[in-house]
Design a protein around this motif. Sequence first.
Motif, PDB file in Angstrom:
ATOM      1  N   UNK A 181      11.651  -2.234   1.653  1.00 19.82           N
ATOM      2  CA  UNK A 181      10.326  -1.649   1.872  1.00 19.82           C
ATOM      3  C   UNK A 181       9.697  -1.234   0.547  1.00 19.82           C
ATOM      4  N   UNK A 182      10.520  -0.676  -0.347  1.00 22.95           N
ATOM      5  CA  UNK A 182       9.994  -0.274  -1.657  1.00 22.95           C
ATOM      6  C   UNK A 182       9.462  -1.490  -2.396  1.00 22.95           C
ATOM      7  N   UNK A 183      10.205  -2.585  -2.289  1.00 16.92           N
ATOM      8  CA  UNK A 183       9.737  -3.806  -2.946  1.00 16.92           C
ATOM      9  C   UNK A 183       8.418  -4.237  -2.346  1.00 16.92           C
ATOM     10  N   UNK A 184       8.350  -4.136  -1.020  1.00 10.69           N
ATOM     11  CA  UNK A 184       7.104  -4.511  -0.350  1.00 10.69           C
ATOM     12  C   UNK A 184       5.949  -3.630  -0.794  1.00 10.69           C
ATOM     13  N   UNK A 185       6.211  -2.362  -0.968  1.00 16.32           N
ATOM     14  CA  UNK A 185       5.121  -1.437  -1.280  1.00 16.32           C
ATOM     15  C   UNK A 185       4.707  -1.518  -2.739  1.00 16.32           C
ATOM     16  N   UNK A 186       5.687  -1.776  -3.611  1.00 15.56           N
ATOM     17  CA  UNK A 186       5.368  -1.677  -5.034  1.00 15.56           C
ATOM     18  C   UNK A 186       5.453  -3.003  -5.764  1.00 15.56           C
ATOM     19  N   UNK A 187       6.149  -3.971  -5.193  1.00 15.18           N
ATOM     20  CA  UNK A 187       6.328  -5.235  -5.883  1.00 15.18           C
ATOM     21  C   UNK A 187       7.366  -5.182  -6.966  1.00 15.18           C
ATOM     22  N   UNK A 188       8.188  -4.122  -6.976  1.00 19.68           N
ATOM     23  CA  UNK A 188       9.210  -3.999  -8.014  1.00 19.68           C
ATOM     24  C   UNK A 188      10.574  -3.868  -7.366  1.00 19.68           C
ATOM     25  N   UNK A 189      11.584  -4.387  -8.078  1.00 14.94           N
ATOM     26  CA  UNK A 189      12.946  -4.026  -7.675  1.00 14.94           C
ATOM     27  C   UNK A 189      13.603  -3.159  -8.732  1.00 14.94           C
ATOM     28  N   UNK A 190      13.065  -3.147  -9.947  1.00 14.87           N
ATOM     29  CA  UNK A 190      13.691  -2.283 -10.946  1.00 14.87           C
ATOM     30  C   UNK A 190      13.248  -0.846 -10.731  1.00 14.87           C
ATOM     31  N   UNK A 191      14.188   0.062 -10.927  1.00 16.44           N
ATOM     32  CA  UNK A 191      13.946   1.450 -10.533  1.00 16.44           C
ATOM     33  C   UNK A 191      12.787   2.057 -11.313  1.00 16.44           C
ATOM     34  N   UNK A 192      12.740   1.779 -12.617  1.00 13.94           N
ATOM     35  CA  UNK A 192      11.670   2.363 -13.421  1.00 13.94           C
ATOM     36  C   UNK A 192      10.312   1.863 -12.944  1.00 13.94           C
ATOM     37  N   UNK A 193      10.262   0.561 -12.643  1.00 14.39           N
ATOM     38  CA  UNK A 193       9.000  -0.006 -12.165  1.00 14.39           C
ATOM     39  C   UNK A 193       8.597   0.608 -10.839  1.00 14.39           C
ATOM     40  N   UNK A 194       9.567   0.771  -9.955  1.00 11.88           N
ATOM     41  CA  UNK A 194       9.263   1.401  -8.657  1.00 11.88           C
ATOM     42  C   UNK A 194       8.706   2.795  -8.893  1.00 11.88           C
ATOM     43  N   UNK A 195       9.379   3.526  -9.785  1.00 12.69           N
ATOM     44  CA  UNK A 195       8.942   4.893 -10.065  1.00 12.69           C
ATOM     45  C   UNK A 195       7.500   4.925 -10.551  1.00 12.69           C
ATOM     46  N   UNK A 196       7.193   4.021 -11.465  1.00 13.17           N
ATOM     47  CA  UNK A 196       5.829   4.012 -12.003  1.00 13.17           C
ATOM     48  C   UNK A 196       4.812   3.696 -10.917  1.00 13.17           C
ATOM     49  N   UNK A 197       5.137   2.669 -10.106  1.00 14.26           N
ATOM     50  CA  UNK A 197       4.202   2.267  -9.057  1.00 14.26           C
ATOM     51  C   UNK A 197       4.025   3.394  -8.048  1.00 14.26           C
ATOM     52  N   UNK A 198       5.121   4.099  -7.750  1.00 15.61           N
ATOM     53  CA  UNK A 198       5.005   5.192  -6.775  1.00 15.61           C
ATOM     54  C   UNK A 198       4.136   6.305  -7.345  1.00 15.61           C
ATOM     55  N   UNK A 199       4.328   6.587  -8.648  1.00 14.96           N
ATOM     56  CA  UNK A 199       3.509   7.638  -9.256  1.00 14.96           C
ATOM     57  C   UNK A 199       2.047   7.244  -9.308  1.00 14.96           C
ATOM     58  N   UNK A 200       1.821   5.949  -9.506  1.00 23.19           N
ATOM     59  CA  UNK A 200       0.429   5.502  -9.598  1.00 23.19           C
ATOM     60  C   UNK A 200      -0.287   5.607  -8.259  1.00 23.19           C
TER      61      UNK A 200
END
Lengths: 498, 861
Positions: A181-200
Amino acid sequence: MALAFILSPLLVIGAGALLLMLAEAFGPKHNRTAGLALGCTIVFGAGFAFSVGAWLYGVEDVAEKELIVPWLVIDRFSIFFDGLLCLGGAIAALLAGGYLREHEMERGEFYSLLLFSTVGAMMVASAGDALIVFLGLETMSLGAYALTAFRRTSPRSAEGALKYFLLGSFAAALLLYGFALLYGATGHTDLAGIGEAVRAGGPHKTMIIVALVLVLTGLVFKVSAVPFHMWAPDAYEGAPTPATTYMAAVVKAGAFAMLLRVMLTCFTEKGLMSWSAGWPPVLAWIAVLTMTVANLVAGQQESVKRMLAYSSIAHAGYLLVGVVAAARSMPEATSSVLFYLLTYTVSTAGAFGALILCGRKGAEAVTYEDLAGIGRRHPAAALAFSLFLVSLAGIPPTAGFFGKWFVFRAAMDSGFYLLTIIAFVNSVIGAYYYLRVLVFMYMREPAAGAPVATPMKSGYVAAALILSAVLVLILGIVPSQSLDVAIKAASIFGPPGG
Amino acid sequence: MKPFLDLFSQNDFSLIAVVLLMPLLGAFVNGVFGRRLGKQAVRMMALSAVGVSFAAAIATFIALDSAVDAAHTAHGEAAHTKLSWLAWEWMRVSGPNGSKIAIDLKFSVDALSGVMMLVVTGVGFLIHVYASEYMREDKGYWRFFCYLNLFIFSMLVLILGDSLPVLFVGWEGVGLCSYLLIGFWYGKLPNAAAGKKAFIANRVGDFGLIVAMFLLVVYCGALDWDGIQRHANDLVVTSDRPGPIHLWPIGGGKFEDYVIAGIRIPLHNLQPDKPWTITAATAVGLMLFLGATGKSAQIPLYVWLPDAMAGPTPVSALIHAATMVTAGIYLVCRLSFVFVLSPAAMIVVAFTGAATALLAATIAVVQNDIKKVLAYSTVSQLGFMVLGVGVGAFTAGFFHVFTHAFFKACLFLGAGSVIHAMHARIHDEERSQDMRNMGGLRRYMPLTYGTFLASTLCIIGFPGTSGFFSKDEILARVLIETPTGVKLANGAAPWQWPSWAPWLLWGMGVVAATLTAFYMMRLVFQTFWGDFRGWTIGRPSQLSKSHHDDHGHAEDEDAEDGDHHHHDDLSQPGPPPHESPRSMTIPLLILAAAAIVAGIFNPAAIKLVVSTFSFLPLEHWLDPVFSDAARGITLADHHTAHTRELVSTFGAFTAFAAGSGLAYWVYVKEKGKPAREMMLKVPRLYKLALEKWRVDEAYDKTVVSGVDALADTAASVDQGIIDFVLARLTALVVAATGTVLRVIQNGVVHVYAAVMVVGVLALGWFFVQPHADFTVVEQDGDYTLQAGPGPGYEFRWYPDATKEPQTKDFSETDNLKVHIADGKSQTVKLEVKNAFGRVGSKAFTITRPAQPAGAAQIREQ
């Protein structure tokens, strides 16, 4: 070359596992397992030594580490865990060397499984990508499932392993679903990228929240927090004691590494970190439940091993208090969690080791009654057991005192007074069942004709206990250097929200 | 000697570790393996441990000396120099105002602790040698030397510790060893009781020391010597917080009058209108001094020391005369810069010292037990030292510590030698120590007599001996030096001493010195002069029936001593008392020699000695240590000082001459007749003095019985309420809950999975549910409301809950400002919408009190 060096702990353990399998296959016919325990310990020792080397070498200036980012993130945090996991593994291997031989179930795969599972744990600790997290988690868990089932003749062992496996798969599925789901929401699998996308921020807020729930469930399952702890007592009790030691020390430490890394990298958005509606209050509730339930039930156990299993759950609760505090004051509280893990690893491994030492085949130490009067009959074994229990209870001058002290202080500094008070009350309840063992060992005599435990003789177990005892005392008397290491390891997490 | 300084740097002088750890090693080896090692090995271990420690101490001292010289040349004047060794950093704790207090296991040697270190290891070594012979017959030989080594270690920790917490570790350690050694023959009830008494009296003092540490943390934010010295001036702050300390006599602030049935009970009279205000320096000083009274046996806590003589005689010499009991004086010297800030604390110190010196001397005059006399003389001499430091003469007080260590150790060991000889004849603890059974021993024990006499001359201040210089120095300083403190932070002067105080103190000191000369010479005359009176003691006819009853249980206890030659034939007068073996007399000779010559370290004596001796006299040596304290001490001007010094010397000499002359007349000329007549003339006074002014009994009646009553009450509360209601009930609840929870853990994997699902659902529910929450900050009637964030939260504010919202739609605005007039109240409401579109709300009523500066009162609806 530098890259190989900072990866060396992981590589050494992996290569050691392969070599050990070969050694068993081509070893002497009459005694296939000869020297395997020692070899396994040496591999773990080498892993620890390389971790120390990498720590001293420093990872900040190694440019090559960017080559493996984001899959593996080698930083002070991961190297700290490499060392910690190898230490726990080494103690478990030493204990296995004595225990398996005494109980006539020594087979070579135990040691290979131990090493492979540790490779998984180390991967988890240094993973920078959701897929690697999952891969490491499964490597670690599969080894642990197999180790649990290692007593092939015992139905309890098989039952515990099956429960562990079923529920573990369930939790792993939830975790994987959360990552998807995180990949679906943010388009990232790397944790840092997910974090950035979530913060954005973005349009997929609900999806991220559902993912958070699933990921959090998967993570707290591994640290055996209430209400996701139900597997733990059965698995811990059913497993051969060295495997229990391994699960309580190494698997738990790996799970906490994962919890800290994922939560403090991915879910640092202001709303998600909110004390009114984010994950910290949820984790605080879980911590309170974990401590309280585990301590209350632990007091009702008749089996010392099962009591220690619940005690390990309770300690996960104290650790979660530190994780909650980390949401507000990140590096300080995180360092207290790391230090606690260190003290907890040596104390709990020592306690299980002392339990192993107190029994031999046919005269195992299982219940409190078995230990009655052992303080008089075998003072050395009883003294070792007492030291580790005192440390688990958090009484100075042992390691456990400073572990609790730093975590509680971090929680107070972050303003979680009520949570700290609950943790205090719980450690008082905890002292009850730890000291109960001492009461039986020193102040009771066995009933006439009742079976009593007879300590085994094994250089391996003695070595493990001496190692743990020395560490327990050093950490309890001279904590400052180790604490400095923990602070440095935790400094990779910046201030919250950043 | 430079090599040592080259080998170890000044800030990492690890030779200190050798000084410290050798005795610990000895204690460990003797304690753990001693029982199996045999006496020779135990003796070897114990002696070599302390011997090596002493050698290392000498080396350290030499290095310190060269470091001091180096500093002297570098700065052009004597500077405070120390060698330090950091064992490890123990922990950092947060202090006041965000400061960090480092509590390190750090040790240091400076001029003050260096001298103490030499005394402790040197005298300690001699006493170890002596004890190895004295205790030869004892079964608990290994145990004895384990304790003795552990004592040396603890004492060194106390002296060398670089901060109060480390000192405290040693402080408690010597207390423990003292307890163990007093009760060494624990089979005898009085010994065990004496051990307990010492421990408990010391606990009272320890309480003071702990409180002082707390105060120092609050005011100075430091616990190490340098840190306290740097921040010492903070102890006289006059600012509000943490300001001076206000004391209400009954505690709890002012009382209101209580009206019952129209009668007004004037409770406000119970408290004065204003509290007593003392500076923090006074509080810290008094609390530290309470600690010192415990260890150094001053009024009111001196009662344990005389009883402590129940321990073996070498213990009395080492712990209860030469070293441990001076810890309190050492503490005052060490923190002299704190004490001088408060003349009020200093006058308490000075008068306590003088009163103790006088009181103990009056008791010593009538005692018959040789060790009891020496015990009270120790208390009295400690009183002199405390008097010295109390008037600000730290060097003089410490100098007396130094000289006293030699002559009192020698006296006790001499007494031990006498008892050793007497015990061989009498085999009875009490009677072998009774001076009435002795006499004429100088013929049989010439070495013991010679050394004993030499030390006696020191203690009574025979001109030219060390005691003459040190005690007279104290008396002279009483007249010359007056603590005046330093100006408080607001410029006011602290409370000052009345002008009669020094003269009163001096008078008490001179009387005590006269009594000292009298009772010490009485001791010598009764023990060593005249004819031996012990020939008939020990015959069956002398062992009266009642005596047997009193000591009916002596048989089995004696077995404890391992003293089995108790059953020899007592019908014949035994052989004459014999001189002790060499390993007992050699330490006596060394100590006596040291006692005589130690006086030359004094500046007054240095004038007499040829100035080619190149060592520093003690005063110059210690000057840098006390230089900071000197600012709080006022000296009389040069001319007056000279006159008063002469007056004092004359007074002290008169005291010596009068006291010893009187003793000679009474006990040699008249063979004790005047004393017996005196006894008959004032029997009640005599009895009262013999029974030590019944102080113990008074304590029993007041403090001890009070504590007993409190303990009984507490015990009944504990049994009735805590154990019965609280503990049982809580245990029941805990057990019941545990049992219920255990039922869920039924081993069925479906149930486990179901619980997990419930857990996941609960987590989900928490996130789906909106959580409206905000905090309120007030400033001058402007209230700022800050909403707690949440994932995807949007907010809508109602400045007045009864009216329309601020904006029609939900927005990202997470704060709201409202103004509320004085005395008005208003209900504010917040609605939040979360990512799932669910809406939650929270309302607060904010009331602004009528006073302009009042804080907001918030009531939740």
